[in-house]
Design an enzyme around this catalytic site. Sequence first.
Site, PDB file in Angstrom:
ATOM      1  CG  ASN A  50       1.236   0.326   4.271  1.00 44.45           C
ATOM      2  OD1 ASN A  50       0.818  -0.811   4.086  1.00 44.45           O
ATOM      3  ND2 ASN A  50       2.492   0.674   4.026  1.00 44.45           N
ATOM      4  N   GLY A  51      -0.769  -1.356   6.524  1.00 44.94           N
ATOM      5  CA  GLY A  51      -0.450  -2.262   7.619  1.00 44.94           C
ATOM      6  C   GLY A  51      -1.600  -3.217   7.873  1.00 44.94           C
TER       7      GLY A  51
ATOM      8  CB  CYS B 280      -0.959   0.036   1.177  1.00 44.81           C
ATOM      9  SG  CYS B 280      -2.067  -1.372   1.294  1.00 44.81           S
TER      10      CYS B 280
ATOM     11  CE  LYS C 191      13.141 -10.857 -10.112  1.00 43.71           C
ATOM     12  NZ  LYS C 191      13.836 -11.209  -8.921  1.00 43.71           N
TER      13      LYS C 191
ATOM     14  NE  ARG D 208       4.715   1.696  -0.012  1.00 45.75           N
ATOM     15  CZ  ARG D 208       5.711   1.480   0.853  1.00 45.75           C
ATOM     16  NH1 ARG D 208       6.946   1.753   0.496  1.00 45.75           N
ATOM     17  NH2 ARG D 208       5.475   0.989   2.047  1.00 45.75           N
TER      18      ARG D 208
ATOM     19  CD  GLU E  83      16.500 -13.055  -8.067  1.00 47.63           C
ATOM     20  OE1 GLU E  83      16.055 -11.958  -8.420  1.00 47.63           O
ATOM     21  OE2 GLU E  83      16.079 -13.662  -7.056  1.00 47.63           O
TER      22      GLU E  83
ATOM     23  CD  GLU F  45       9.667 -11.781  -8.276  1.00 46.64           C
ATOM     24  OE1 GLU F  45       9.583 -11.367  -7.106  1.00 46.64           O
ATOM     25  OE2 GLU F  45      10.603 -11.477  -9.040  1.00 46.64           O
TER      26      GLU F  45
ATOM     27  CG  HIS G 288      19.011 -36.999  -6.643  1.00 50.89           C
ATOM     28  ND1 HIS G 288      19.324 -38.328  -6.448  1.00 50.89           N
ATOM     29  CD2 HIS G 288      20.195 -36.344  -6.774  1.00 50.89           C
ATOM     30  CE1 HIS G 288      20.639 -38.475  -6.445  1.00 50.89           C
ATOM     31  NE2 HIS G 288      21.185 -37.277  -6.654  1.00 50.89           N
TER      32      HIS G 288
ATOM     33  CD1 TRP H  66      -0.301  -6.092  -3.325  1.00 51.48           C
ATOM     34  CD2 TRP H  66      -0.618  -6.815  -1.231  1.00 51.48           C
ATOM     35  NE1 TRP H  66       0.029  -7.424  -3.285  1.00 51.48           N
ATOM     36  CE2 TRP H  66      -0.151  -7.882  -2.013  1.00 51.48           C
ATOM     37  CE3 TRP H  66      -0.885  -7.025   0.119  1.00 51.48           C
ATOM     38  CZ2 TRP H  66       0.052  -9.164  -1.479  1.00 51.48           C
ATOM     39  CZ3 TRP H  66      -0.690  -8.296   0.652  1.00 51.48           C
ATOM     40  CH2 TRP H  66      -0.223  -9.343  -0.147  1.00 51.48           C
TER      41      TRP H  66
ATOM     42  CE  LYS I  35      11.291  -2.903  -5.528  1.00 54.80           C
ATOM     43  NZ  LYS I  35      11.937  -3.818  -6.472  1.00 54.80           N
TER      44      LYS I  35
END
Length: 623
Positions: free
Chosen positions: A101-102, A2, A500, A27, A496, A503, A519, A75, A618
């Site tokens: 926000n929170g 947010c 990417k 955000r 990573e 995402e 395996h 968000w 983010k």
Amino acid sequence: MCGIVGYVGYRDALDFLLEGLRRLEYRGYDSAGVATVTDDGELGVSKSVGRIAALNDQLATWPLSGNLGIGHTRWATHGPPSQENSHPHFGGDREIAIVHNGVIENYLALKEELEVEGYRFRSETDSEVIAHLIARSLNRLTVCDDNGTIEPGELAAEAVRVALASLHGTLGLAVLFRRFPGLLVAARRGSPLVIGVGRNEHILASDASPLAGYTDRIVYLADHQIAVLTANELNVTHRETGPIRHHVQTLQLDARQVELGPYPHYMLKEICEQPQSLADTMRGRFHSEDATSVFGGLNLSPQQLRGIDRILLTGCGTSWHAALVGEYLIEEMARLPVQVEYASELRYRNPPVERGTLVFALTQSGETADTLAAMREMKRKGHPTLAICNVVGSTAAQESDGGIYLHAGPEVGVASTKAYTSQCLVMALLGLYFGRMHHLGYDAGRRYIDGLQRLPELVEESLECRVEAQRIAEKYADCRNFLYLGRQHNFPTALEGALKLKEISYIHAEGYPAAEMKHGPIALVDENTPSVFIMPPGFIYDKVLSNVQEVKARGGPVIAIAAEGDRRVADLANDVLYTPAVPEYLQPFTTILPLQLLAYYTAVLRGCDVDRPRNLAKSVTVE
């Protein structure tokens, strides 16, 4: 999660609110809204589901007047994206407007209590209880102050303070009051807020990016602080100790740094900025005469640092992958044992952490809730705990015993790119630093410095594969599964690279050590599942080459990340992305570039929103 903005001053508030929300959209982008104290003294509001552009179009038709306002980009945590769940929320009979926000952990109990008292709820959010609590507090305080002896700013701040005492959880909060049309109240507990100090105006935001171009004088709110903003004054109080003298700092951010420029997306811009961001991260951090690295903010003496026997690295997501790179680099250079922990697990695991352990918390934003909780737990147990983050004034920077700033510049794209390589670089610098404190000789230290100083040009060379990365993306963009495989220093790169792709393109991808493929994961190999091998030259190159042959024998397509001139790979792989041939300790920096580009172009071809992927934000400020 947010984004919050606020404005009080002489300008039209809406102009700043919309621009600020646009800069904060990374955000959260499920919905957005603004509220102003209008010219006729009422609280006006406009909310829209979706992106800031939709809100902007709505306001073009039905604008809001006023020089005082707040805004929010969401968000979703409690309740799906909807008009009702969008912020701002009202308290009482539209006496209060808030953006938050929170997460409020005890909101259900508070909601039941308020409903019994007659307060009506119009959303499914946890945030709406805050608005009603403040309205209730203000009404009770007003009754006590029936002679009107308390100043409006004090009364508003006290109403917020009393309401916050009932709340459990985290918050960044901005509040408008209908009866106090000239002031804005902000409060922080675990979620960042920054105040910009201008001439006859004050500006509020979740981070510093909306302030660039408006002012270069800022104040970072700390936890449990409440600020009252008017056009000409800023007063800050602490919940327990009362009024405090706030510290005005200089904002080291140019408005051009948060603009797209000639790039179609922030992610591509930030991928291409890595030669400069790496140069900025290492600037001033080498001591050539001593063949070592230097840091200004560790806040530990050389004697204390020499007593370190073990290093614990903790982070989430991409930061955890950078920590894995750090495990290889620090153990190689310094011969110190390194333990890497997911912060979300470390905060609850209660593992035995030996004396003489130094803890580093890696978080790009400095606000990651799980990483902050793990850092606090390690501090509580008496371990020196340092933060590695990119945002000056962030919670991690404020609460840690010391730390290292990345200086990578603002990263707007939700999928981290340049912050990741800068984190990896800090890991290498730490390896050199501790290595020279222990067994690493002068000549070896000089070789490491010489190699690290070449990184900007090496990364520039790695970016030359852009055209080929786009071609390969066109070939495989319709595939539904990818495997990413690497060994040693390149195993974290495989993780990573897979992250990417997941995402931003929404393709399922998994990263593994290449030898682990047989395996279990090899069962997934078929003609529609590309395997991406990260395989620059090294002492186990031939073993990885054998793993490639195993995939080819089962009909799986192979994309290789290899060193320039490697003909053995070219004869075997279906497609190759080349990077400069470098020593193994530099490979994490060069081999990740083609994978970032591959993910980017794949996402673009699939029509995905590269900078704002679905369900992600983010700064992850909730658990």
